[in-house]
Design a protein around this motif. Sequence first.
Motif, PDB file in Angstrom:
ATOM      1  N   VAL A  88       0.773  -1.178   0.018  1.00 64.23           N
ATOM      2  CA  VAL A  88       0.108  -0.106   0.034  1.00 64.23           C
ATOM      3  C   VAL A  88       0.878   1.284  -0.184  1.00 64.23           C
ATOM      4  O   VAL A  88       1.700   1.245   0.960  1.00 64.23           O
ATOM      5  CB  VAL A  88      -0.832  -0.109   1.123  1.00 64.23           C
ATOM      6  N   VAL A  89       0.674   2.018  -1.155  1.00 63.46           N
ATOM      7  CA  VAL A  89       1.723   3.104  -1.309  1.00 63.46           C
ATOM      8  C   VAL A  89       0.975   4.441  -1.540  1.00 63.46           C
ATOM      9  O   VAL A  89       0.100   4.342  -2.454  1.00 63.46           O
ATOM     10  CB  VAL A  89       2.747   2.932  -2.380  1.00 63.46           C
ATOM     11  N   LYS A 101       3.569  10.138   1.452  1.00 61.70           N
ATOM     12  CA  LYS A 101       2.628  10.132   2.598  1.00 61.70           C
ATOM     13  C   LYS A 101       2.997   8.915   3.487  1.00 61.70           C
ATOM     14  O   LYS A 101       3.241   8.980   4.440  1.00 61.70           O
ATOM     15  CB  LYS A 101       1.030  10.182   2.287  1.00 61.70           C
ATOM     16  N   PHE A 102       2.801   7.535   2.904  1.00 62.97           N
ATOM     17  CA  PHE A 102       2.917   6.456   3.469  1.00 62.97           C
ATOM     18  C   PHE A 102       3.399   5.220   2.568  1.00 62.97           C
ATOM     19  O   PHE A 102       2.732   5.410   1.295  1.00 62.97           O
ATOM     20  CB  PHE A 102       1.646   5.787   4.424  1.00 62.97           C
ATOM     21  N   PHE A 106      -2.256   3.020   9.039  1.00 58.78           N
ATOM     22  CA  PHE A 106      -1.980   4.233   9.097  1.00 58.78           C
ATOM     23  C   PHE A 106      -3.126   5.228   9.722  1.00 58.78           C
ATOM     24  O   PHE A 106      -3.941   5.037   9.217  1.00 58.78           O
ATOM     25  CB  PHE A 106      -1.576   4.815   7.448  1.00 58.78           C
ATOM     26  N   THR A 107      -2.546   6.118  10.440  1.00 61.51           N
ATOM     27  CA  THR A 107      -3.521   6.842  10.941  1.00 61.51           C
ATOM     28  C   THR A 107      -3.401   8.250  10.359  1.00 61.51           C
ATOM     29  O   THR A 107      -2.328   8.794  10.127  1.00 61.51           O
ATOM     30  CB  THR A 107      -2.934   7.185  12.557  1.00 61.51           C
ATOM     31  N   PHE A 108      -4.526   8.912   9.796  1.00 60.38           N
ATOM     32  CA  PHE A 108      -4.792   9.914   9.212  1.00 60.38           C
ATOM     33  C   PHE A 108      -4.742  11.318   9.925  1.00 60.38           C
ATOM     34  O   PHE A 108      -5.711  11.524  10.738  1.00 60.38           O
ATOM     35  CB  PHE A 108      -5.912   9.756   7.997  1.00 60.38           C
ATOM     36  N   THR A 109      -3.713  12.094   9.940  1.00 62.50           N
ATOM     37  CA  THR A 109      -3.583  13.308  10.735  1.00 62.50           C
ATOM     38  C   THR A 109      -4.034  14.805  10.286  1.00 62.50           C
ATOM     39  O   THR A 109      -4.006  15.740  10.693  1.00 62.50           O
ATOM     40  CB  THR A 109      -2.041  13.493  11.312  1.00 62.50           C
ATOM     41  N   ALA A 110      -4.109  14.581   8.766  1.00 66.66           N
ATOM     42  CA  ALA A 110      -4.526  15.783   8.129  1.00 66.66           C
ATOM     43  C   ALA A 110      -5.463  15.485   6.943  1.00 66.66           C
ATOM     44  O   ALA A 110      -5.702  14.857   6.483  1.00 66.66           O
ATOM     45  CB  ALA A 110      -3.125  16.452   7.505  1.00 66.66           C
TER      46      ALA A 110
END
Length: 107
Positions: free
Chosen positions: A63-64, A68-69, A82-86
């Motif tokens: 997963v790319v 970002k990640f 993955f935790t989305f912060t924005a």
Amino acid sequence: MSSINRRDFGIAVVATMLLSARAARAEDIAVHIDNFVFEPAQLTVKVGQTVTWTNRDDIPHTVVCAGKFRSKTMDTDGTFSFTFTAPGDYKYFCSLHPHMTGMVKVE
């Protein structure tokens, strides 16, 4: 505070922490990789939520999201979170099979 009240207070604090942790996990979102498809392919989450991808295929996937990640290669039953912060639109793909794409919209 008496020793009984302190004990009750301590139990209440621990119970509150456990409930908060459970509530946070309840808001986590799952995406499954199956038959060369991300399911769901598109989803909407809130800032602070975590998405966990699980590979259910018999072959590896990644997963790319450029810049970002990036997950490691996941074998069968492997996961990536993955935790989305924005807020924003996060388009992602499998680097081993670029035709596999998905998107997470973060509000």
